[in-house]
Design an enzyme around this catalytic site. Structure first.
Site, PDB file in Angstrom:
ATOM      1  N   ASN A 131      48.051  53.563  88.204  1.00 17.12           N
ATOM      2  CA  ASN A 131      46.635  53.727  88.194  1.00 17.12           C
ATOM      3  C   ASN A 131      46.254  54.340  89.615  1.00 17.12           C
ATOM      4  OD1 ASN A 131      43.512  52.288  88.205  1.00 17.12           O
ATOM      5  ND2 ASN A 131      43.934  54.002  86.840  1.00 17.12           N
TER       6      ASN A 131
ATOM      7  N   HIS B 288      47.248  55.981  97.294  1.00 18.51           N
ATOM      8  CA  HIS B 288      48.679  56.207  96.867  1.00 18.51           C
ATOM      9  C   HIS B 288      49.355  57.589  97.330  1.00 18.51           C
ATOM     10  CE1 HIS B 288      47.382  53.043  93.746  1.00 18.51           C
ATOM     11  NE2 HIS B 288      48.326  52.324  94.124  1.00 18.51           N
TER      12      HIS B 288
ATOM     13  N   GLN C  78      54.038  38.556  89.776  1.00 17.39           N
ATOM     14  CA  GLN C  78      53.128  38.592  90.740  1.00 17.39           C
ATOM     15  C   GLN C  78      51.612  38.271  90.286  1.00 17.39           C
ATOM     16  OE1 GLN C  78      53.845  42.684  92.393  1.00 17.39           O
ATOM     17  NE2 GLN C  78      51.743  42.600  93.064  1.00 17.39           N
TER      18      GLN C  78
ATOM     19  N   LYS D   7      45.750  48.259 103.317  1.00 16.08           N
ATOM     20  CA  LYS D   7      44.520  47.550 102.627  1.00 16.08           C
ATOM     21  C   LYS D   7      45.164  46.086 101.937  1.00 16.08           C
ATOM     22  CE  LYS D   7      43.502  47.776  98.168  1.00 16.08           C
ATOM     23  NZ  LYS D   7      43.264  46.463  97.737  1.00 16.08           N
ATOM     24  N   ASP D   8      46.388  46.095 101.496  1.00 15.63           N
ATOM     25  CA  ASP D   8      46.993  44.972 101.394  1.00 15.63           C
ATOM     26  C   ASP D   8      47.751  44.239 102.413  1.00 15.63           C
ATOM     27  OD1 ASP D   8      46.524  44.748  98.342  1.00 15.63           O
ATOM     28  OD2 ASP D   8      47.193  46.669  98.456  1.00 15.63           O
TER      29      ASP D   8
ATOM     30  N   SER E 154      43.019  50.372  92.836  1.00 13.12           N
ATOM     31  CA  SER E 154      43.013  50.342  91.423  1.00 13.12           C
ATOM     32  C   SER E 154      42.271  49.449  90.839  1.00 13.12           C
ATOM     33  CB  SER E 154      44.582  50.281  90.755  1.00 13.12           C
ATOM     34  OG  SER E 154      45.334  51.041  91.511  1.00 13.12           O
TER      35      SER E 154
HETATM   36  O1  PAF Z   1      50.722  46.963  96.212  1.00 17.15           O
HETATM   37  C1  PAF Z   1      51.090  46.916  95.057  1.00 17.15           C
HETATM   38  O2  PAF Z   1      50.697  47.957  94.065  1.00 17.15           O
HETATM   39  C2  PAF Z   1      52.410  45.958  94.652  1.00 17.15           C
HETATM   40  O3  PAF Z   1      52.115  44.504  95.114  1.00 17.15           O
HETATM   41  C3  PAF Z   1      53.761  46.514  94.894  1.00 17.15           C
HETATM   42  C4  PAF Z   1      53.988  46.514  96.518  1.00 17.15           C
HETATM   43  C5  PAF Z   1      53.973  47.735  94.059  1.00 17.15           C
HETATM   44  C6  PAF Z   1      54.725  45.357  94.098  1.00 17.15           C
HETATM   45  O4  PAF Z   1      54.369  45.377  92.838  1.00 17.15           O
END
Ligand code: PAF
Length: 286
Positions: A32, A37, A61, A151-152, A188
């Site tokens: 997405n 990205h 996760q 961001k993360d 997303s």
């Molecule tokens: O940030 C994400 O999209 C996910 O946490 C990752 C790093 C692809 C791991 O599944």
């Protein structure tokens, strides 16, 4: 751009690239895709000869009450964007390919300390599942570098701690958050927001900026301002999970001696969980 679904074929292509003396960069995603990205792919293109992207919605996760089943899956549109951005290989495996013995039998990676609290507190098991899949992807692709969005922020800190703690031979590159023109961090999950919520969502970034500016001005954290911002966020209809200032390097709540700070927030607006952060260098402690 090649699209590959199985691990053996992925390994064959990356081994060929490595054999041809090409440097490899990995951009791991759950699909997405948005401009954030694509910026990772562009940067990867600059720092490596061969760019691998992965799309895998990782069940490990997600918590039992989270959005794994409904997470937006837009493979065809993602594939086109990746191709245009100059990606060489897209790896999009099935859950069975990644966890052939089932999720419960899967060996896991756990990164203590940095994964505790903040999102780790609100989403038990999330960072173990995330670190596990990132570790597997790094082992499969064996890239020279891997790029992740800031961001993360806690995710990036967990990945850096995993790579350093497990002596993994890869350079982790953090890429600044891409934002919409009103300041909302691209995600997303923003697609879950209603029109009304989408207008409110940038408030979070506004408060982060206000707190960061006050820290830079005063050279110290004003807890009254943070409490006041937290109250205003709640009054605006958000369910606030946390609004905290941490040491930006190790995410410790102990700020004494820190050279860089991060103000981090997570809040739910309707059914959407939003996270964001702002970092600042502290001149006095350098
Ligand atoms: O940030 C994400 O999209 C996910 O946490 C990752 C790093 C692809 C791991 O599944």
């Amino acid at each position: 751009m090649l699209t590959v679904n199985d691990i053996a074929t992925l390994r064959a292509h990356t081994a060929r690239a490595r054999g041809a003396q090409k440097s490899i960069a990995l951009v791991a995603t759950m699909g997405n895709l948005h401009e954030g990205h694509i910026e990772l792919i562009r940067r990867a293109r600059h720092c490596a000869d061969y760019v691998v992207a992965s799309i895998f919605v990782n069940p490990l996760q997600f918590g039992p009450d989270e959005d794994f089943a409904t997470y937006p899956r837009t493979l065809e549109a993602d594939r086109q964007q990746l191709e245009q951005a100059g990606c060489d290989l897209l790896f999009c495996p099935s859950v069975e390919a990644m966890y052939p013995n089932g999720k419960d039998a899967q060996a896991r990676v756990s990164v203590p300390g940095v994964s505790w609290g903040l999102c780790g507190g609100a989403r038990p098991g999330h960072f173990d599942g995330m670190a596990t899949i990132v570790c597997k992807l790094l082992n499969m692709v064996q890239p020279d570098s891997a790029l992740f969005g800031e961001k993360d922020y806690q995710q990036l800190a967990v990945i850096r701690a995993m790579v350093s703690g497990l002596d993994m031979p890869v350079t982790i590159i953090g890429v600044p958050t891409r934002r919409a023109s009103d300041g909302l961090a691209l995600s997303s999950r923003n697609g879950y927001l209603t029109e009304q919520e989408r207008m409110q969502a940038p408030l979070l970034y506004g408060y982060l900026q206000q707190i960061a500016a006050s820290i830079v001005d005063r050279g110290q954290v004003d807890q009254h301002l943070i409490d006041d911002c937290a109250q205003r966020i709640r009054q605006a209809g958000f369910q606030l999970e946390y609004l905290e200032v941490r040491n930006a390097i190790n995410l410790s709540p102990i700020l004494e001696g820190a050279t860089k700070l991060a103000v981090l927030v997570a809040a739910r607006l309707g059914k959407t969980r939003l996270i964001d952060n702002v970092t600042m260098a502290l001149a006095g402690n350098r």
